[in-house]
Design an enzyme around this catalytic site. Structure first.
Site, PDB file in Angstrom:
ATOM      1  N   ASP A  37       0.864  -1.206  -0.016  1.00 55.34           N
ATOM      2  CA  ASP A  37       0.163  -0.188  -0.086  1.00 55.34           C
ATOM      3  C   ASP A  37       0.796   1.235  -0.129  1.00 55.34           C
ATOM      4  OD1 ASP A  37      -2.067   2.198   0.868  1.00 55.34           O
ATOM      5  OD2 ASP A  37      -3.176   0.182   1.039  1.00 55.34           O
ATOM      6  N   ASN A  89      -6.431  -4.893  -5.116  1.00 52.87           N
ATOM      7  CA  ASN A  89      -7.465  -4.200  -4.817  1.00 52.87           C
ATOM      8  C   ASN A  89      -7.437  -2.539  -4.621  1.00 52.87           C
ATOM      9  OD1 ASN A  89     -10.333  -3.873  -2.964  1.00 52.87           O
ATOM     10  ND2 ASN A  89      -8.469  -3.024  -1.717  1.00 52.87           N
ATOM     11  N   TYR A 155     -13.141   6.606 -14.158  1.00 54.22           N
ATOM     12  CA  TYR A 155     -13.194   5.819 -13.018  1.00 54.22           C
ATOM     13  C   TYR A 155     -14.104   4.391 -13.822  1.00 54.22           C
ATOM     14  CZ  TYR A 155     -14.395   3.021  -8.618  1.00 54.22           C
ATOM     15  OH  TYR A 155     -14.134   2.190  -7.640  1.00 54.22           O
ATOM     16  N   LYS A 159     -12.532   0.733 -14.735  1.00 61.76           N
ATOM     17  CA  LYS A 159     -13.146  -0.499 -14.071  1.00 61.76           C
ATOM     18  C   LYS A 159     -13.654  -1.391 -14.982  1.00 61.76           C
ATOM     19  CE  LYS A 159     -12.155   0.647  -9.718  1.00 61.76           C
ATOM     20  NZ  LYS A 159     -11.140  -0.486  -8.813  1.00 61.76           N
ATOM     21  N   THR A 190     -16.574   3.408   2.999  1.00 63.14           N
ATOM     22  CA  THR A 190     -14.988   3.276   3.003  1.00 63.14           C
ATOM     23  C   THR A 190     -14.394   4.726   3.164  1.00 63.14           C
ATOM     24  OG1 THR A 190     -14.227   3.159   0.851  1.00 63.14           O
ATOM     25  CG2 THR A 190     -14.802   0.911   2.011  1.00 63.14           C
TER      26      THR A 190
HETATM   27  P1  NAD Z   1     -10.094   3.048   0.411  1.00 67.11           P
HETATM   28  O1  NAD Z   1      -9.627   4.178  -0.039  1.00 67.11           O
HETATM   29  O2  NAD Z   1     -10.474   2.686   1.772  1.00 67.11           O
HETATM   30  O3  NAD Z   1      -9.094   2.067  -0.208  1.00 67.11           O
HETATM   31  C1  NAD Z   1      -8.117   2.000  -1.278  1.00 67.11           C
HETATM   32  C2  NAD Z   1      -6.854   1.542  -0.961  1.00 67.11           C
HETATM   33  O4  NAD Z   1      -5.954   1.662  -2.054  1.00 67.11           O
HETATM   34  C3  NAD Z   1      -6.094   2.510   0.301  1.00 67.11           C
HETATM   35  O5  NAD Z   1      -5.582   1.484   1.084  1.00 67.11           O
HETATM   36  C4  NAD Z   1      -5.076   3.440  -0.490  1.00 67.11           C
HETATM   37  O6  NAD Z   1      -3.973   3.652   0.327  1.00 67.11           O
HETATM   38  C5  NAD Z   1      -4.576   2.226  -1.500  1.00 67.11           C
HETATM   39  N1  NAD Z   1      -4.068   3.090  -2.824  1.00 67.11           N
HETATM   40  C6  NAD Z   1      -4.407   4.070  -3.311  1.00 67.11           C
HETATM   41  N2  NAD Z   1      -3.521   4.418  -4.349  1.00 67.11           N
HETATM   42  C7  NAD Z   1      -2.460   3.532  -4.084  1.00 67.11           C
HETATM   43  C8  NAD Z   1      -1.286   3.346  -4.810  1.00 67.11           C
HETATM   44  N3  NAD Z   1      -0.851   4.175  -5.924  1.00 67.11           N
HETATM   45  N4  NAD Z   1      -0.431   2.366  -4.345  1.00 67.11           N
HETATM   46  C9  NAD Z   1      -0.879   1.648  -3.569  1.00 67.11           C
HETATM   47  N5  NAD Z   1      -2.102   1.574  -2.828  1.00 67.11           N
HETATM   48  C10 NAD Z   1      -2.870   2.663  -3.229  1.00 67.11           C
HETATM   49  O7  NAD Z   1     -11.241   2.637  -0.416  1.00 67.11           O
HETATM   50  P2  NAD Z   1     -12.168   1.016  -0.926  1.00 67.11           P
HETATM   51  O8  NAD Z   1     -13.461   1.579  -1.053  1.00 67.11           O
HETATM   52  O9  NAD Z   1     -11.804   0.265   0.196  1.00 67.11           O
HETATM   53  O10 NAD Z   1     -11.571   0.790  -2.155  1.00 67.11           O
HETATM   54  C11 NAD Z   1     -10.944  -0.428  -2.556  1.00 67.11           C
HETATM   55  C12 NAD Z   1     -11.158  -0.910  -3.848  1.00 67.11           C
HETATM   56  O11 NAD Z   1     -12.460  -0.984  -3.992  1.00 67.11           O
HETATM   57  C13 NAD Z   1     -10.774   0.229  -5.008  1.00 67.11           C
HETATM   58  O12 NAD Z   1      -9.983  -0.317  -6.252  1.00 67.11           O
HETATM   59  C14 NAD Z   1     -11.989   0.917  -5.239  1.00 67.11           C
HETATM   60  O13 NAD Z   1     -12.255   1.359  -6.822  1.00 67.11           O
HETATM   61  C15 NAD Z   1     -13.170  -0.258  -5.239  1.00 67.11           C
HETATM   62  N6  NAD Z   1     -14.507  -0.164  -4.930  1.00 67.11           N
HETATM   63  C16 NAD Z   1     -14.818   0.417  -3.877  1.00 67.11           C
HETATM   64  C17 NAD Z   1     -16.298   0.876  -3.798  1.00 67.11           C
HETATM   65  C18 NAD Z   1     -16.830   1.619  -2.433  1.00 67.11           C
HETATM   66  O14 NAD Z   1     -18.324   1.708  -2.765  1.00 67.11           O
HETATM   67  N7  NAD Z   1     -16.117   2.027  -1.483  1.00 67.11           N
HETATM   68  C19 NAD Z   1     -17.266   0.130  -4.846  1.00 67.11           C
HETATM   69  C20 NAD Z   1     -16.635  -0.416  -5.905  1.00 67.11           C
HETATM   70  C21 NAD Z   1     -15.000  -0.639  -5.955  1.00 67.11           C
END
Ligand code: NAD
Length: 250
Positions: A37, A89, A155, A159, A190
């Site tokens: 991360d 992720n 985005y 995706k 989140t």
């Molecule tokens: P979050 O912001 O809590 O988690 C994202 C994580 O990715 C964090 O730990 C962040 O530090 C890390 N990150 C960001 N840029 C990075 C980089 N350049 N290198 C390494 N790590 C990096 O958000 P989340 O909602 O848990 O998102 C996780 C995944 O789920 C993402 O891919 C997001 O697009 C996807 N997602 C989220 C939702 C939602 O509603 N929260 C819905 C669909 C998909």
């Protein structure tokens, strides 16, 4: 159930949110967890796992940089002696704007983290899985890989690309014992989406449209990832699993 006893998994983006919940869930089922991360709060995820008697390590990793992902895989092998599965992720949600107002740097951020970050991770993981005769990969897509919401074009496009990349990789490596699937979560509360969760107007509009009438917790996403990485999913390959409480069902 301890489906991952004696196994090691790699998780990117586990400082917070879905990745953190999934890393903890893997550890609770016996896995050693290697976290990559960009955010040092991943140390807190490791501390949580160690505090429960599990095994985990964190290496600061920017998924935009391919050599850092090679190093993350190397660290997983070094620390735990193996790597059986990977959850790619890490992701970002760029500011919401209509297409004609998106500056190039925001477009690049989505391309670099949300697409190339998954691509580079898969390259490093596949090189290892080819050596050991197989493995399981799960990529985080989104319902934005299936439908489009206004002002989220970059985005959504990335995706969609992750879902397509998942199928392409499944097709290329099925004969080598590598399964590659994706998850498509709906609205999960989140740090990425907290601004929506805090907006009464948005949540009421969203909840009125969603047959579940609520958003998900990260802990509700993790079980599908674990299943897809487990032997129980031995015949699931190239799929994108929707986990959205029915958001896209109507
Ligand atoms: P979050 O912001 O809590 O988690 C994202 C994580 O990715 C964090 O730990 C962040 O530090 C890390 N990150 C960001 N840029 C990075 C980089 N350049 N290198 C390494 N790590 C990096 O958000 P989340 O909602 O848990 O998102 C996780 C995944 O789920 C993402 O891919 C997001 O697009 C996807 N997602 C989220 C939702 C939602 O509603 N929260 C819905 C669909 C998909």
């Amino acid at each position: 159930m301890m489906r991952f006893e004696g196994k090691a998994v790699l998780v990117t983006g586990a400082a917070t949110g879905i990745g953190r919940a999934t890393a903890i869930a893997f550890a609770r089922e016996g896995a050693s967890v290697m976290i990559g991360d960009i955010d040092d709060r991943a140390d807190e995820t490791v501390a949580m796992i160690l505090g429960e008697g599990g095994r985990a390590a964190f290496r600061k990793t920017d998924v935009r940089k391919a050599p850092e992902l090679d190093e993350l895989v190397a660290q997983c092998l070094d620390r735990f002696g193996r790597m059986d599965a990977a959850f790619n992720n890490a992701g970002v949600l760029p500011p919401q704007r209509p297409i004609h107002e998106i500056p190039e740097d925001e477009l690049d951020l989505a391309i670099d983290v949300d697409f190339k970050g998954v691509f580079f991770a898969m390259q490093a993981e596949i090189r290892h899985f080819l050596k050991v005769g197989g493995g399981a990969i799960v990529n985080t897509a989104s319902v934005g890989a299936l439908i489009a919401d206004p002002n989220m074009s970059a985005y959504c496009a990335m995706k969609h690309a992750v879902s397509g990349l998942t199928k392409a990789a499944a097709v290329e490596y099925a004969q080598q014992g590598i399964r590659v699937n994706a998850i498509a979560p709906g609205f999960v509360v989140t740090p990425m989406t907290q601004h929506w969760a805090d907006s009464n107007e948005f949540t009421q509009m969203f909840f009125a449209q969603n047959i579940s009438g609520r958003a998900a917790r990260p802990e509700e996403i993790a079980p599908t990832v674990l299943h897809l990485c487990s032997d129980g999913a031995s015949f699931i390959n190239g799929a994108t699993f929707t986990i959205d409480g029915g958001q896209t069902a109507h």
